[in-house]
Design an enzyme around this catalytic site. Sequence first.
Site, PDB file in Angstrom:
ATOM      1  N   HIS A  92       1.547  -9.075   4.566  1.00 55.87           N
ATOM      2  CA  HIS A  92       0.170  -7.992   4.592  1.00 55.87           C
ATOM      3  C   HIS A  92      -0.344  -8.179   3.450  1.00 55.87           C
ATOM      4  O   HIS A  92      -0.382  -7.333   2.469  1.00 55.87           O
ATOM      5  CB  HIS A  92       0.592  -6.579   5.022  1.00 55.87           C
ATOM      6  CG  HIS A  92      -0.318  -5.840   5.348  1.00 55.87           C
ATOM      7  ND1 HIS A  92      -0.146  -5.208   6.539  1.00 55.87           N
ATOM      8  CD2 HIS A  92      -1.566  -5.357   4.745  1.00 55.87           C
ATOM      9  CE1 HIS A  92      -1.447  -4.345   6.442  1.00 55.87           C
ATOM     10  NE2 HIS A  92      -2.181  -4.589   5.430  1.00 55.87           N
ATOM     11  N   GLN A 108       0.845  -1.246   0.021  1.00 53.28           N
ATOM     12  CA  GLN A 108      -0.017  -0.018  -0.035  1.00 53.28           C
ATOM     13  C   GLN A 108       0.789   1.354   0.051  1.00 53.28           C
ATOM     14  O   GLN A 108       0.378   2.205  -0.160  1.00 53.28           O
ATOM     15  CB  GLN A 108      -0.791  -0.057   1.361  1.00 53.28           C
ATOM     16  CG  GLN A 108      -2.056  -0.962   1.171  1.00 53.28           C
ATOM     17  CD  GLN A 108      -2.895  -1.373   2.453  1.00 53.28           C
ATOM     18  OE1 GLN A 108      -2.325  -1.770   3.355  1.00 53.28           O
ATOM     19  NE2 GLN A 108      -3.994  -0.597   2.538  1.00 53.28           N
ATOM     20  N   ASN A 157      -0.763 -10.485   8.515  1.00 55.88           N
ATOM     21  CA  ASN A 157      -1.571  -9.485   8.896  1.00 55.88           C
ATOM     22  C   ASN A 157      -3.200  -9.903   8.602  1.00 55.88           C
ATOM     23  O   ASN A 157      -3.398 -10.673   7.428  1.00 55.88           O
ATOM     24  CB  ASN A 157      -1.328  -8.453   8.003  1.00 55.88           C
ATOM     25  CG  ASN A 157      -2.531  -7.184   8.288  1.00 55.88           C
ATOM     26  OD1 ASN A 157      -2.576  -6.619   9.241  1.00 55.88           O
ATOM     27  ND2 ASN A 157      -3.574  -7.011   7.341  1.00 55.88           N
ATOM     28  N   GLU A 158      -4.099  -9.849   9.535  1.00 50.37           N
ATOM     29  CA  GLU A 158      -5.361 -10.171   9.339  1.00 50.37           C
ATOM     30  C   GLU A 158      -5.728 -11.660   8.783  1.00 50.37           C
ATOM     31  O   GLU A 158      -6.596 -11.597   7.659  1.00 50.37           O
ATOM     32  CB  GLU A 158      -6.301  -9.118   8.455  1.00 50.37           C
ATOM     33  CG  GLU A 158      -6.204  -7.830   9.616  1.00 50.37           C
ATOM     34  CD  GLU A 158      -7.108  -6.798   8.963  1.00 50.37           C
ATOM     35  OE1 GLU A 158      -7.988  -6.958   7.855  1.00 50.37           O
ATOM     36  OE2 GLU A 158      -7.565  -5.804   9.737  1.00 50.37           O
TER      37      GLU A 158
HETATM   38  C1  BGC Z   1      -5.760  -3.894   6.558  1.00 49.80           C
HETATM   39  C2  BGC Z   1      -5.291  -2.754   5.916  1.00 49.80           C
HETATM   40  C3  BGC Z   1      -6.518  -1.770   5.183  1.00 49.80           C
HETATM   41  C4  BGC Z   1      -7.364  -1.255   6.384  1.00 49.80           C
HETATM   42  C5  BGC Z   1      -8.341  -0.632   6.014  1.00 49.80           C
HETATM   43  C6  BGC Z   1      -7.130  -3.665   7.272  1.00 49.80           C
HETATM   44  O1  BGC Z   1      -7.983  -4.464   6.983  1.00 49.80           O
HETATM   45  O2  BGC Z   1      -4.896  -4.666   7.190  1.00 49.80           O
HETATM   46  O3  BGC Z   1      -4.379  -3.200   4.721  1.00 49.80           O
HETATM   47  O4  BGC Z   1      -5.958  -0.696   4.541  1.00 49.80           O
HETATM   48  O5  BGC Z   1      -7.793  -2.442   7.216  1.00 49.80           O
HETATM   49  O6  BGC Z   1      -9.265  -1.305   5.060  1.00 49.80           O
END
Ligand code: BGC
Length: 415
Positions: free
Chosen positions: A114, A20, A157-158
Amino acid sequence: MAVNSFPAGFLWGASCAPHQNEGNNVNSDMWALEQVPGSSFTDRSGDAVDFYHRWKEDIDLLKSLGLNSFRFGIEWARVEPTRGNFSVAELAHYRRIIDYCLAQGVEPVVTLHHFSSPLWFVKEGGWSSADAVDRFGDYVDAVCPILHGVTWVATINEPNMFAVMYQMSTPLQYPDPAAVLQRMREAMSPVNGEAGINSFSMPEPKEEATQTLVRAHARARDILQAKTDVKVGWTIAVQSLVARDGHEDKLAYYERVWEDTFLEASRADDWVGVQAYTSQLVGPNGLEGAPEGAELTLAGWAYRPDALEIALRRTALVTGGVPMIVTENGIATADDTRRIDYTTVALEGVAHTLGDGLDVRGYLHWTFIDNFEWVHGYEVTFGLVAVDRTTFERTPKGSAYRLGDIARNNGAGIL
Ligand code: BGC
């Protein structure tokens, strides 16, 4: 209960992600998806905010604002652009960023994955392939030598969102990525047109995908613990789900599928990252979108600054008290006064949890600089800092100064 002060050494910072922010992440699957004609991406990431070259300027800015912590990521597709070929130069690049953070007294929080993966990996079946965990492990192994001095490392991540994302796009069946995009588009279009892309509008993670990521995380943790001194965790999207009266059984189901398996996997970790943006109701028909009349953010999510407190309490309950760092919390808005309001209330929520004895070690806002917001592109702005897309000049918003002031006073401003 009220709290008199935030703990000494509390991390006050902001987060970003390689794809990003860096720009020209050309060997990644996300880059490939963006190039497909008719792609569901509004924009292409392109140069992003040129963090690849401007990281020093960004760390200086973050520090000058009063923040003491910075979350950024290492991009697998750069470190291993083709299978088995690890780039010494790219590892050195990331080491320079770590060194600079440490020299400046800015605590690095380093994410290893990520959302984006190398294109070669995805072409070979990606996260669905039998050797996915081994391949990820090889990458983690290669990164270990540059992590000395780093305390906080997040493996994936997530994973609870990513499990769904990769189900929709894997195998990224080149040479027919258009079909993959069509599937993504169908799967992700909001049911009521306004809910935005969150769990409401996505298919559920399948158990197989969930378990693959749990295994990948465990493998990474084993490698990191054997070869480094870092504290290992992963960062979970905690959706602050709340049941409508009488629908607690449905809530329990959604919590299990979307969150609890991932949170339970954190019990063996040193810490867990909590990421919260909004809260969602669970009613007779399952997950609901933003309620009628709710204030919506640019992401289409209901304005719910209290979501973070709910998420922290839920995380502490399920993990049994693993130390927490808020690794993402923020709002997509063009009205920075709403970002200040949102952040203030979210931080009041953190203070309440501290008062109740929860172990929260830091708050890292999403995001530092307006960046490439995945399918939404550059118009959906979560940043504390604005960026000129042509000159890449950074301009802090009021919210950046406000969070910096709070940080300088270790939270005194919001207590
Ligand atoms: C993610 C980010 C994303 C943010 C806002 C999260 O789910 O880790 O990469 O930009 O939310 O949508």
